[in-house]
Design a protein around this motif. Structure first.
Motif, mmCIF file in Angstrom:
data_model
loop_
_atom_site.group_PDB
_atom_site.id
_atom_site.type_symbol
_atom_site.label_atom_id
_atom_site.label_comp_id
_atom_site.label_asym_id
_atom_site.label_seq_id
_atom_site.Cartn_x
_atom_site.Cartn_y
_atom_site.Cartn_z
ATOM 1 N N UNK A 44 43.846 34.793 -37.250
ATOM 2 C CA UNK A 44 44.469 35.856 -38.049
ATOM 3 C C UNK A 44 43.442 36.609 -38.885
ATOM 4 N N UNK A 45 42.494 35.883 -39.464
ATOM 5 C CA UNK A 45 41.455 36.524 -40.281
ATOM 6 C C UNK A 45 40.611 37.460 -39.426
ATOM 7 N N UNK A 46 40.247 37.013 -38.238
ATOM 8 C CA UNK A 46 39.443 37.848 -37.357
ATOM 9 C C UNK A 46 40.214 39.094 -36.923
ATOM 10 N N UNK A 47 41.490 38.924 -36.633
ATOM 11 C CA UNK A 47 42.307 40.068 -36.225
ATOM 12 C C UNK A 47 42.478 41.060 -37.367
ATOM 13 N N UNK A 48 42.759 40.561 -38.553
ATOM 14 C CA UNK A 48 42.991 41.435 -39.709
ATOM 15 C C UNK A 48 41.727 42.176 -40.146
ATOM 16 N N UNK A 49 40.582 41.556 -39.960
ATOM 17 C CA UNK A 49 39.334 42.106 -40.490
ATOM 18 C C UNK A 49 38.334 42.459 -39.388
ATOM 19 N N UNK A 50 38.812 42.685 -38.185
ATOM 20 C CA UNK A 50 37.918 42.992 -37.059
ATOM 21 C C UNK A 50 37.071 44.227 -37.332
ATOM 22 N N UNK A 51 37.650 45.245 -37.930
ATOM 23 C CA UNK A 51 36.893 46.469 -38.210
ATOM 24 C C UNK A 51 35.740 46.177 -39.165
ATOM 25 N N UNK A 52 35.991 45.385 -40.185
ATOM 26 C CA UNK A 52 34.951 45.015 -41.155
ATOM 27 C C UNK A 52 33.839 44.215 -40.455
ATOM 28 N N UNK A 53 34.220 43.294 -39.601
ATOM 29 C CA UNK A 53 33.257 42.426 -38.953
ATOM 30 C C UNK A 53 32.462 43.141 -37.877
ATOM 31 N N UNK A 54 33.006 44.202 -37.335
ATOM 32 C CA UNK A 54 32.330 44.914 -36.270
ATOM 33 C C UNK A 54 31.560 46.129 -36.731
ATOM 34 N N UNK A 55 31.435 46.344 -38.036
ATOM 35 C CA UNK A 55 30.777 47.538 -38.569
ATOM 36 C C UNK A 55 29.316 47.668 -38.155
ATOM 37 N N UNK A 56 28.599 46.562 -38.124
ATOM 38 C CA UNK A 56 27.192 46.606 -37.753
ATOM 39 C C UNK A 56 27.100 46.537 -36.238
ATOM 40 N N UNK A 57 26.232 47.319 -35.651
ATOM 41 C CA UNK A 57 26.085 47.325 -34.190
ATOM 42 C C UNK A 57 25.608 45.982 -33.686
ATOM 43 N N UNK A 58 26.158 45.585 -32.544
ATOM 44 C CA UNK A 58 25.800 44.314 -31.914
ATOM 45 C C UNK A 58 24.775 44.570 -30.831
#
Length: 79
Positions: A65-79
């Motif tokens: 749930x945390x990953x789903x809710x905050x995916x945009x925050x976690x994906x901000x930096x390019x991988x």
């Protein structure tokens, strides 16, 4: 990055935050910890895990749930 290792690490973070009485605070805490302490490739890989039902099923529900809710925050930096 090895998905199994990242799943184990994320679940251990989730175990800590499950003790929090405020669910929203716990969700934010998990995402914040991953954002601060995981390198971008690790964050990108765990988000890939989230998109794969068989692997995502291995995540604790609070972590998922945390990953789903905050995916945009976690994906901000390019991988």
């Amino acid at each position: 990055m090895d998905a199994d290792n990242l799943i184990r690490m994320a679940n251990r973070i989730g175990e800590f935050f499950e003790a929090m009485p405020d669910r929203e605070e716990a969700l934010h805490g998990i995402a914040d910890h991953i954002q601060k302490f995981w390198e971008p490739r690790m964050r990108g890989r765990i988000l890939t895990v989230l998109a794969q039902p068989d692997e995502a099923a291995q995540l604790r529900p609070l972590v998922r749930d945390a990953l789903q809710c905050h995916a945009a925050q976690l994906g901000k930096v390019r991988v």
